[in-house]
Design a protein around this motif. Structure first.
Motif, PDB file in Angstrom:
ATOM      1  N   UNK A 118      48.795  44.378  24.971  1.00  0.00           N
ATOM      2  CA  UNK A 118      50.149  44.014  24.539  1.00  0.00           C
ATOM      3  C   UNK A 118      50.606  44.868  23.360  1.00  0.00           C
ATOM      4  N   UNK A 119      49.668  45.176  22.456  1.00  0.00           N
ATOM      5  CA  UNK A 119      50.004  45.987  21.280  1.00  0.00           C
ATOM      6  C   UNK A 119      50.397  47.415  21.648  1.00  0.00           C
ATOM      7  N   UNK A 120      49.683  48.007  22.605  1.00  0.00           N
ATOM      8  CA  UNK A 120      49.884  49.441  22.872  1.00  0.00           C
ATOM      9  C   UNK A 120      50.911  49.716  23.968  1.00  0.00           C
ATOM     10  N   UNK A 121      51.227  48.721  24.769  1.00  0.00           N
ATOM     11  CA  UNK A 121      52.149  48.929  25.890  1.00  0.00           C
ATOM     12  C   UNK A 121      53.476  49.562  25.465  1.00  0.00           C
ATOM     13  N   UNK A 122      54.113  49.084  24.369  1.00  0.00           N
ATOM     14  CA  UNK A 122      55.431  49.636  24.027  1.00  0.00           C
ATOM     15  C   UNK A 122      55.405  50.869  23.126  1.00  0.00           C
ATOM     16  N   UNK A 123      54.227  51.417  22.815  1.00  0.00           N
ATOM     17  CA  UNK A 123      54.155  52.502  21.834  1.00  0.00           C
ATOM     18  C   UNK A 123      54.832  53.778  22.339  1.00  0.00           C
ATOM     19  N   UNK A 124      55.540  54.442  21.432  1.00  0.00           N
ATOM     20  CA  UNK A 124      56.071  55.769  21.742  1.00  0.00           C
ATOM     21  C   UNK A 124      54.996  56.798  21.386  1.00  0.00           C
ATOM     22  N   UNK A 125      55.169  58.029  21.868  1.00  0.00           N
ATOM     23  CA  UNK A 125      54.089  59.020  21.801  1.00  0.00           C
ATOM     24  C   UNK A 125      53.522  59.206  20.393  1.00  0.00           C
ATOM     25  N   UNK A 126      54.411  59.303  19.390  1.00  0.00           N
ATOM     26  CA  UNK A 126      53.937  59.540  18.026  1.00  0.00           C
ATOM     27  C   UNK A 126      53.066  58.431  17.469  1.00  0.00           C
ATOM     28  N   UNK A 127      53.290  57.202  17.916  1.00  0.00           N
ATOM     29  CA  UNK A 127      52.524  56.065  17.394  1.00  0.00           C
ATOM     30  C   UNK A 127      51.072  56.089  17.853  1.00  0.00           C
ATOM     31  N   UNK A 128      50.803  56.771  18.953  1.00  0.00           N
ATOM     32  CA  UNK A 128      49.419  56.891  19.415  1.00  0.00           C
ATOM     33  C   UNK A 128      48.564  57.713  18.448  1.00  0.00           C
ATOM     34  N   UNK A 129      49.225  58.513  17.611  1.00  0.00           N
ATOM     35  CA  UNK A 129      48.488  59.377  16.673  1.00  0.00           C
ATOM     36  C   UNK A 129      48.302  58.747  15.295  1.00  0.00           C
ATOM     37  N   UNK A 130      48.785  57.526  15.105  1.00  0.00           N
ATOM     38  CA  UNK A 130      48.625  56.890  13.792  1.00  0.00           C
ATOM     39  C   UNK A 130      47.159  56.681  13.465  1.00  0.00           C
ATOM     40  N   UNK A 131      46.844  56.861  12.190  1.00  0.00           N
ATOM     41  CA  UNK A 131      45.468  56.626  11.741  1.00  0.00           C
ATOM     42  C   UNK A 131      45.181  55.137  11.704  1.00  0.00           C
ATOM     43  N   UNK A 132      43.961  54.770  12.058  1.00  0.00           N
ATOM     44  CA  UNK A 132      43.520  53.377  11.963  1.00  0.00           C
ATOM     45  C   UNK A 132      42.480  53.271  10.839  1.00  0.00           C
ATOM     46  N   UNK A 189      48.358  61.379  27.471  1.00  0.00           N
ATOM     47  CA  UNK A 189      49.640  60.856  27.001  1.00  0.00           C
ATOM     48  C   UNK A 189      49.572  59.335  26.885  1.00  0.00           C
ATOM     49  N   UNK A 190      50.589  58.769  26.219  1.00  0.00           N
ATOM     50  CA  UNK A 190      50.673  57.321  26.102  1.00  0.00           C
ATOM     51  C   UNK A 190      50.647  56.615  27.447  1.00  0.00           C
ATOM     52  N   UNK A 191      51.497  57.024  28.407  1.00  0.00           N
ATOM     53  CA  UNK A 191      51.476  56.381  29.723  1.00  0.00           C
ATOM     54  C   UNK A 191      50.125  56.508  30.437  1.00  0.00           C
ATOM     55  N   UNK A 192      49.450  57.653  30.264  1.00  0.00           N
ATOM     56  CA  UNK A 192      48.119  57.805  30.865  1.00  0.00           C
ATOM     57  C   UNK A 192      47.134  56.811  30.239  1.00  0.00           C
ATOM     58  N   UNK A 193      47.252  56.621  28.930  1.00  0.00           N
ATOM     59  CA  UNK A 193      46.359  55.698  28.228  1.00  0.00           C
ATOM     60  C   UNK A 193      46.588  54.258  28.681  1.00  0.00           C
ATOM     61  N   UNK A 194      47.841  53.837  28.715  1.00  0.00           N
ATOM     62  CA  UNK A 194      48.109  52.443  29.093  1.00  0.00           C
ATOM     63  C   UNK A 194      47.749  52.190  30.559  1.00  0.00           C
ATOM     64  N   UNK A 195      47.974  53.170  31.409  1.00  0.00           N
ATOM     65  CA  UNK A 195      47.621  53.005  32.831  1.00  0.00           C
ATOM     66  C   UNK A 195      46.117  52.837  32.996  1.00  0.00           C
ATOM     67  N   UNK A 196      45.352  53.689  32.304  1.00  0.00           N
ATOM     68  CA  UNK A 196      43.897  53.593  32.441  1.00  0.00           C
ATOM     69  C   UNK A 196      43.382  52.287  31.826  1.00  0.00           C
ATOM     70  N   UNK A 197      43.962  51.890  30.696  1.00  0.00           N
ATOM     71  CA  UNK A 197      43.558  50.628  30.068  1.00  0.00           C
ATOM     72  C   UNK A 197      43.801  49.457  31.019  1.00  0.00           C
ATOM     73  N   UNK A 198      44.982  49.402  31.601  1.00  0.00           N
ATOM     74  CA  UNK A 198      45.328  48.301  32.506  1.00  0.00           C
ATOM     75  C   UNK A 198      44.405  48.272  33.723  1.00  0.00           C
TER      76      UNK A 198
END
Length: 274
Positions: free
Chosen positions: A23-37, A94-103
């Motif tokens: 739920x957290x990552x589904x709406x992320x735009x590309x730049x948000x995937x690069x944020x540091x954790x 990419x973001x869509x590739x990440x969410x697809x594989x996660x799902x």
């Protein structure tokens, strides 16, 4: 449901956290995937890659054949090298590739759990050639996804679930590590006691006692005259124990009483995740 009752709490905790991550990552735009954790050296993409990778290993998928770059300076040992493989292989996804594989991975894992009929003591494949029991592996996955859910929440400014089922699993796992932290790593003297008092969404008071042979044990009874008492909030406890911060970084959130040298040694040894 064929899942053994011993395993059900871990399955429930895992499901709660993995759904929250999705739920957290589904709406992320590309730049948000690069944020540091808060997870050292890892971005949002890296954390999600790690989660996907280890869930794929629980499914029995082969590990990727991949050569790590030489300039990953945060990778300094074999355990880190093992964990980094699943992360680095997805660094350019990419973001869509990440969410697809996660799902897709979540769907497969849910199906696996629905059909899981093995005994909790069954040996399964673990990292670096280890063979944990199924119960240990499921507990570790529940712990891991909850901690990484918190990493993502911190990076994305979406706090929450500090008292979820995964938090309860994490509490028990981290408490089980405290006797070693106090007795072996911090070398608190035999015959001593250390009190840890945690408040917030998850609350507990535990005493770690070191016997005359230098072995540590833990219980819920208060101690008269402990050599060290530490009082801190649950979120700070987790961040310290999981190596997300050092004691110096959160000194204002820790109340320490007792022997200053032993206090420093305990806090230095507090991180128990590799």
């Amino acid at each position: 449901m064929s899942l053994h009752p011993t395993l059900q709490p871990y399955a429930d905790a895992w499901t709660h956290s993995i759904d929250a991550i999705s739920e957290l990552v589904q709406p992320l735009v590309e730049g948000e995937w690069n944020r540091r954790t808060p997870c050292p050296a890892w971005s949002v993409r890296d954390v999600v890659s790690h989660v996907i990778g280890l869930e794929c290993e629980m499914l029995g998928d082969p590990r990727p054949i991949h050569t790590l770059p030489r300039d990953l300076f945060h990778v300094t040992n074999e355990h880190q090298r093992y964990m980094e493989m699943q992360v680095d292989v997805r660094r350019h996804h990419t973001g869509p590739e990440m969410t697809s594989e996660l799902e897709y991975t979540i769907i497969r894992r849910n199906r696996q759990l629905r059909n899981e009929s093995r005994d909790p003591g069954t040996k399964v494949r673990g990292p670096l050639g280890t063979e944990p029991t199924l119960e240990e592996a499921m507990r570790n996955r529940a712990f891991d996804v909850w901690v990484h859910e918190q990493d993502l929440r911190a990076a994305l400014g979406r706090p929450g679930n500090l008292d979820s089922p995964g938090a309860q699993v994490t509490r028990d796992l981290l408490l089980a590590a405290l006797p070693k932290v106090v007795a072996k790593d911090a070398r608190v003297p035999p015959g001593s006691a250390v009190v840890i008092d945690v408040h917030g969404p998850v609350e507990f008071l535990r005493t770690v006692r070191v016997d005359e042979e230098g072995r540590g044990s833990i219980d819920g009874a208060p101690s008269l005259g402990p050599v060290v008492s530490l009082t801190l909030d649950w979120e700070t406890y987790v961040r310290l124990a999981c190596g997300r911060v050092t004691a110096d970084m959160v000194a204002d959130r820790i109340k320490a009483e007792g022997d200053a040298e032993l206090t420093a040694a305990i806090l230095l040894a507090f991180a128990v995740t590799p």
